[in-house]
Write an enzyme that holds these catalytic residues in place. Structure first.
Site, PDB file in Angstrom:
ATOM      1  CG  HIS A 122       7.209  27.584 -26.037  1.00  0.00           C
ATOM      2  ND1 HIS A 122       8.052  26.728 -26.718  1.00  0.00           N
ATOM      3  CD2 HIS A 122       6.070  26.874 -25.805  1.00  0.00           C
ATOM      4  CE1 HIS A 122       7.444  25.559 -26.893  1.00  0.00           C
ATOM      5  NE2 HIS A 122       6.251  25.616 -26.343  1.00  0.00           N
ATOM      6  CG  ASP A 159       6.064  20.770 -23.642  1.00  0.00           C
ATOM      7  OD1 ASP A 159       5.202  21.072 -22.804  1.00  0.00           O
ATOM      8  OD2 ASP A 159       5.937  20.973 -24.879  1.00  0.00           O
ATOM      9  CG  HIS A 161       5.018  22.129 -28.337  1.00  0.00           C
ATOM     10  ND1 HIS A 161       4.047  21.826 -27.405  1.00  0.00           N
ATOM     11  CD2 HIS A 161       4.412  22.141 -29.545  1.00  0.00           C
ATOM     12  CE1 HIS A 161       2.890  21.676 -28.019  1.00  0.00           C
ATOM     13  NE2 HIS A 161       3.077  21.852 -29.325  1.00  0.00           N
ATOM     14  CG  ASP A 243       2.807  19.181 -24.688  1.00  0.00           C
ATOM     15  OD1 ASP A 243       3.821  18.594 -24.250  1.00  0.00           O
ATOM     16  OD2 ASP A 243       2.797  20.395 -24.978  1.00  0.00           O
TER      17      ASP A 243
HETATM   18 ZN   LIG Z   1       4.162  21.779 -25.278  1.00  0.00          ZN
END
Ligand SMILES: [Zn+2]
Length: 308
Positions: A122, A159, A161, A243
């Site tokens: 991120h 992931d 996200h 996740d």
């Molecule tokens: Zn994540």
């Protein structure tokens, strides 16, 4: 040759406030789960600032260093914190991926997993966010391209996200294919299919909340794998976040541990076809401690099966 495992005790020195999901126990659980495996264990060095400058301006590096508190916590954004050990942890995390790339491209390891934190996908060019300080996966890509002289590398980010930071850092890098699957809608909100990069080298694969292994496998088989094979990367980097697991508290995808093993095995198969099996995988998210440990172990075991 054995799969390399890169980590450092400093990565346990990045402490977050009580109740924060990205916590020291994540890495402790992972290291425990990998304890019995026959891996080439390597102590991660610290990254040099020259490494970090491949992806971040000096001002960002300076800001991370100056934000680091002498005691307690410093809050960088809504959910990103630093403790006194965070700078060392972040330099070890970035150093781990650089060393892993050197090992795999130098023929010292067939593939490698970096058990590190803070995660990286991120972190944007000059913005730390989403628990991430430096863009580890993008750094691995740039290091392979600019230091080792490769012409084509791929980053695959599973992931849950969106890997907005990796996308930002490699947006105008025509030598890097970025494939990222993510639950949508979900924080950080980016990752739509029309985000394709300056040179059409970014492939976003949004997955609907509730999507499980069948939907993931079908999306990877129809979109990710053909694109990867067509690009013929000389080296593959995995942003390994766990996740999307059905037990994870931060999101709503329903992958099983076996699904993480499957996607890893398929990526190893493609790596064997196009780049002599060369993969470096680096830890991103995953917040249910048991699911994280199980899925990471399954991931690393597939890397080990592919190693030779
Ligand atoms: Zn994540």
């Amino acid at each position: 040759m054995k799969t390399a495992l890169l980590t450092h005790a400093d990565c346990l020195g990045h402490v977050t406030p009580d109740g924060h999901p990205e916590r020291v126990a994540r890495l402790e659980h992972i290291l425990h789960a990998l304890e019995a495996l026959d891996l080439n264990r390597v102590t991660a060095p610290m990254a040099a600032d020259d490494d970090l400058l491949r992806i971040h301006p000096e001002s960002h590096i300076r800001e991370i260093r100056s934000n680091c508190p002498n005691e307690g916590y410093a809050q960088i954004d809504g959910d990103t914190f630093m403790s006194p050990g965070s700078v060392d942890a972040a330099y070890r995390a970035a150093g781990a991926v650089v060393r892993a790339v050197d090992m795999v491209l130098g023929g010292d390891a067939p593939n490698a997993f970096c058990a590190i934190r803070p995660p990286g996908h991120h972190a944007e060019t000059d913005t730390a966010m989403g628990f991430c300080l430096f863009g580890n996966a993008a750094l691995a890509a740039k290091h392979a391209l600019d230091h080792h002289g490769l012409n084509r590398v791929a980053v695959v980010d599973f992931d849950v996200h969106h890997g907005n930071g990796t996308q930002d850092l490699l947006w105008d890098e025509r030598r890097a294919l970025v494939i990222t699957s993510q639950q949508m809608p979900l924080w950080p909100g980016s990752g739509r299919v029309d985000e394709t990069g300056a040179y059409e080298t970014i492939l976003n694969i949004p997955l609907a909340p509730g999507a499980g292994g069948a939907e993931m496998r079908s999306a990877y088989e129809s979109q990710a794998f053909p694109r990867l094979r067509a690009f013929k990367p000389e080296f593959i980097i995995i942003s390994a976040g766990f996740d999307a697991h059905q037990d994870d508290p931060l999101a709503n995808l329903n992958w099983s541990t076996g699904d993480f093993a499957w996607v890893t095995a398929e990526l190893c198969k493609i790596a064997d076809e196009v780049c002599d099996g060369r993969i470096v995988s680096t830890l991103e998210g995953g917040y249910d401690l048991n699911a994280l440990a199980d899925a990471t172990r399954a991931h690393v075991e597939e890397l080990m099966k592919a190693a030779r």
